[in-house]
Design a protein around this motif. Structure first.
Motif, short mmCIF file in Angstrom:
data_model
loop_
_atom_site.label_atom_id
_atom_site.label_comp_id
_atom_site.label_asym_id
_atom_site.label_seq_id
_atom_site.Cartn_x
_atom_site.Cartn_y
_atom_site.Cartn_z
N ALA A 143 0.83 -1.22 0.00
CA ALA A 143 0.00 0.00 0.00
C ALA A 143 0.86 1.26 0.00
CB ALA A 143 -0.92 -0.01 1.22
N LEU A 144 1.94 1.27 0.77
CA LEU A 144 2.83 2.43 0.82
C LEU A 144 3.53 2.64 -0.52
CD1 LEU A 144 4.44 1.87 4.34
CD2 LEU A 144 2.84 3.68 3.72
N LEU A 145 3.96 1.54 -1.14
CA LEU A 145 4.61 1.63 -2.44
C LEU A 145 3.67 2.21 -3.50
CD1 LEU A 145 6.49 -1.77 -2.28
CD2 LEU A 145 7.59 0.48 -2.49
N LYS A 146 2.41 1.79 -3.44
CA LYS A 146 1.43 2.30 -4.41
C LYS A 146 1.15 3.78 -4.21
CE LYS A 146 -0.87 -2.09 -5.42
NZ LYS A 146 -2.09 -2.92 -5.27
N LYS A 147 1.45 4.28 -3.01
CA LYS A 147 1.29 5.72 -2.75
C LYS A 147 2.55 6.51 -3.09
CE LYS A 147 -2.44 6.15 0.57
NZ LYS A 147 -3.03 7.30 -0.10
N GLY A 148 3.58 5.80 -3.57
CA GLY A 148 4.79 6.49 -4.02
C GLY A 148 5.88 6.63 -2.98
N HIS A 149 5.72 6.01 -1.82
CA HIS A 149 6.77 6.08 -0.80
C HIS A 149 7.89 5.10 -1.12
CE1 HIS A 149 4.35 8.63 1.76
NE2 HIS A 149 3.35 7.77 1.72
N GLU A 150 9.09 5.42 -0.65
CA GLU A 150 10.21 4.49 -0.73
C GLU A 150 10.16 3.63 0.52
OE1 GLU A 150 15.11 4.47 -1.06
OE2 GLU A 150 14.00 6.37 -1.11
N VAL A 151 10.18 2.31 0.35
CA VAL A 151 9.99 1.40 1.48
C VAL A 151 11.15 0.41 1.57
CG1 VAL A 151 8.49 -0.37 2.51
CG2 VAL A 151 7.48 1.57 1.27
N VAL A 152 11.63 0.23 2.79
CA VAL A 152 12.57 -0.86 3.07
C VAL A 152 11.91 -1.79 4.08
CG1 VAL A 152 14.85 -1.51 3.92
CG2 VAL A 152 14.57 0.62 2.65
N GLY A 153 11.79 -3.05 3.71
CA GLY A 153 11.20 -4.04 4.59
C GLY A 153 12.27 -4.79 5.35
N LEU A 154 12.01 -5.06 6.61
CA LEU A 154 12.95 -5.80 7.46
C LEU A 154 12.20 -6.94 8.13
CD1 LEU A 154 15.53 -4.31 9.96
CD2 LEU A 154 13.93 -6.07 10.72
N ASP A 155 12.82 -8.12 8.15
CA ASP A 155 12.21 -9.27 8.81
C ASP A 155 13.31 -10.29 9.09
OD1 ASP A 155 10.44 -11.68 9.31
OD2 ASP A 155 8.90 -10.25 8.68
N ASN A 156 13.16 -11.04 10.19
CA ASN A 156 14.16 -12.09 10.46
C ASN A 156 13.71 -13.46 9.94
OD1 ASN A 156 12.27 -12.90 12.34
ND2 ASN A 156 13.61 -12.68 14.12
N LEU A 157 12.49 -13.52 9.40
CA LEU A 157 11.95 -14.75 8.80
C LEU A 157 12.04 -15.94 9.74
CD1 LEU A 157 13.44 -14.28 5.20
CD2 LEU A 157 11.08 -13.93 5.91
N ASN A 158 11.65 -15.72 11.01
CA ASN A 158 11.72 -16.84 11.97
C ASN A 158 10.65 -17.88 11.66
OD1 ASN A 158 9.22 -16.21 13.25
ND2 ASN A 158 10.22 -14.73 14.58
N ASN A 159 10.76 -19.03 12.32
CA ASN A 159 9.88 -20.15 11.99
C ASN A 159 8.73 -20.31 12.99
OD1 ASN A 159 11.26 -21.06 14.21
ND2 ASN A 159 12.01 -22.95 13.28
N TYR A 160 8.28 -19.22 13.58
CA TYR A 160 7.12 -19.29 14.48
C TYR A 160 5.91 -19.89 13.76
CZ TYR A 160 3.01 -17.63 17.03
OH TYR A 160 1.78 -17.56 17.66
N TYR A 161 5.73 -19.54 12.49
CA TYR A 161 4.76 -20.23 11.65
C TYR A 161 5.38 -20.45 10.27
CZ TYR A 161 3.33 -15.59 9.77
OH TYR A 161 3.31 -14.35 9.19
N ASP A 162 4.66 -21.10 9.39
CA ASP A 162 5.10 -21.52 8.07
C ASP A 162 5.97 -20.48 7.35
OD1 ASP A 162 5.37 -22.71 5.61
OD2 ASP A 162 3.29 -22.46 5.01
#
Length: 361
Positions: A19-38
């Motif tokens: 949604a932010l990208l579609k509004k023209g914002h520059e976005v950096v996503g951060l995640d550790n991709l842990n295995n709490y779920y799939d």
């Protein structure tokens, strides 16, 4: 604006980033991709945003092939040195913290995970915002903070001093930590207490997703408190609308705030807390019947007693969000669950086909 979204491979973070990208914002996503779920579901969300999973490595920025203003990095909020260096290099205008160890029941079994992610990780983000002069920190709190409070609908002015799970306690702690940084360093912070978010690409540990899994597989579902539960189910699009509205108006000092009669949701510091929900609680058994209708199968129900750490009902008073940000949650359970089940059937049929191809090869 240049915006950091933590937990970007998660349910809300994924939808918000797009949604932010579609509004023209520059976005950096951060995640550790842990295995709490799939973890496969997290990677599938990243693929939807144009991130190549084969390029992902710790502390490496990967640029999207779908959105030229989007990058992703795999990083732990608990790694303060790496986090500080990364944020100093990127010079973010806004930080939206959706990364957390989620789950009420899981916190009973794994309390240490909540301290590290939800407290140590959040402290590190506050330090990042302080030292890099971030203009606005928005962070996820939870309806769980209301704990033993029985006044409904839940108001941000109600007591949240009696949590019934460690998860809830860490979310309450986040609000207190944010206030101290708002007061000491004039850092604008906005906390959003989410109420049972559901929709496509949702979390497999949530009740509605577990129900769908069991109904599709014709396995029994466990319904706690003998079905006498109500939840303020909130569709993902309504949540995203609320976050974006808040994004554009950072918290400010409340000039009418009085320490002798203090309002809990505001301050003389640039600090605010809001409920973000549908404001229409639904009985759990009605929710299950609607899910059955959309899936086309009857649920095999096992009635159970109350679970530790759970509450009987949630109901968000969102008047402040309506008045200040023109927030309008308008997705009905009927419409929202149809969208979820349509996605669910499509996603898992595609996944099963791809697994079948691998096994055949």
């Amino acid at each position: 604006m240049k915006i950091l979204v933590t937990g970007s491979a998660g349910f809300i973070g994924f939808h918000l980033s797009i949604a932010l990208l579609k509004k023209g914002h520059e976005v950096v996503g951060l995640d550790n991709l842990n295995n709490y779920y799939d973890v496969d579901l997290k990677y599938a969300r990243l693929i939807e945003t144009g991130i190549d999973p084969t390029e992902i490595a710790w502390n490496k920025e990967v640029r999207s092939i779908k959105y030229n203003l989007y990058k992703f990095i795999k990083l732990n909020l608990e790694d303060k040195r790496e986090l500080m260096a990364f944020c100093k290099k990127n010079n973010f205008d806004v930080v939206i913290n959706l990364a957390a160890q989620a789950g009420v029941r899981y916190s009973i079994l794994n309390p240490d995970a909540y301290i590290q992610s939800n407290l140590v990780g959040f402290l590190n983000l506050l330090e990042v915002c302080r030292h890099n002069k971030v203009k606005h920190l928005i962070y996820a709190s939870s309806s769980s903070v209301y704990g033993l409070n029985e006044q409904i609908p839940f108001s941000v002015e109600h007591s949240t001093n009696h949590p019934v799970s460690l998860y809830a306690a860490t979310k309450k702690a986040n609000e207190l930590m944010a206030h101290s940084y708002s007061y000491l360093y004039k850092l604008p912070t906005t906390g959003l207490r989410f109420f049972t978010v559901y929709g496509p690409w949702g979390r497999p540990d949530m009740a509605y997703f577990l129900f769908a899994d069991s109904i599709m597989a014709e396995k029994p579902i466990q319904v706690f408190n003998y079905g006498k539960m109500k939840r303020d189910f909130t569709y993902i699009d309504d949540i995203i609308e609320g976050i974006i509205n808040v994004l554009e108006k950072p918290a400010t000092s409340c000039k009418k705030w009085n320490g002798k009669q203090p309002h809990a949701s505001s301050s003389i510091a640039p600090y605010c807390v809001y409920n973000i929900g549908n404001n229409k609680p639904v009985e759990l058994m009605i929710f299950i019947k609607e899910l059955e209708k959309n899936i086309g199968k009857k649920a095999r129900i096992e009635m159970k007693g109350m679970q530790p750490g759970d509450v009987i009902a949630t109901w968000a008073d969102v008047d402040d969000l309506i008045k200040k940000f023109n927030y309008k949650p308008n997705t009905t359970i009927q419409s929202g669950l149809k969208k979820f089940t349509d996605w669910y059937k499509g996603y898992y049929s595609i996944k099963e086909l791809s697994q079948l191809r691998v096994e055949t090869v």
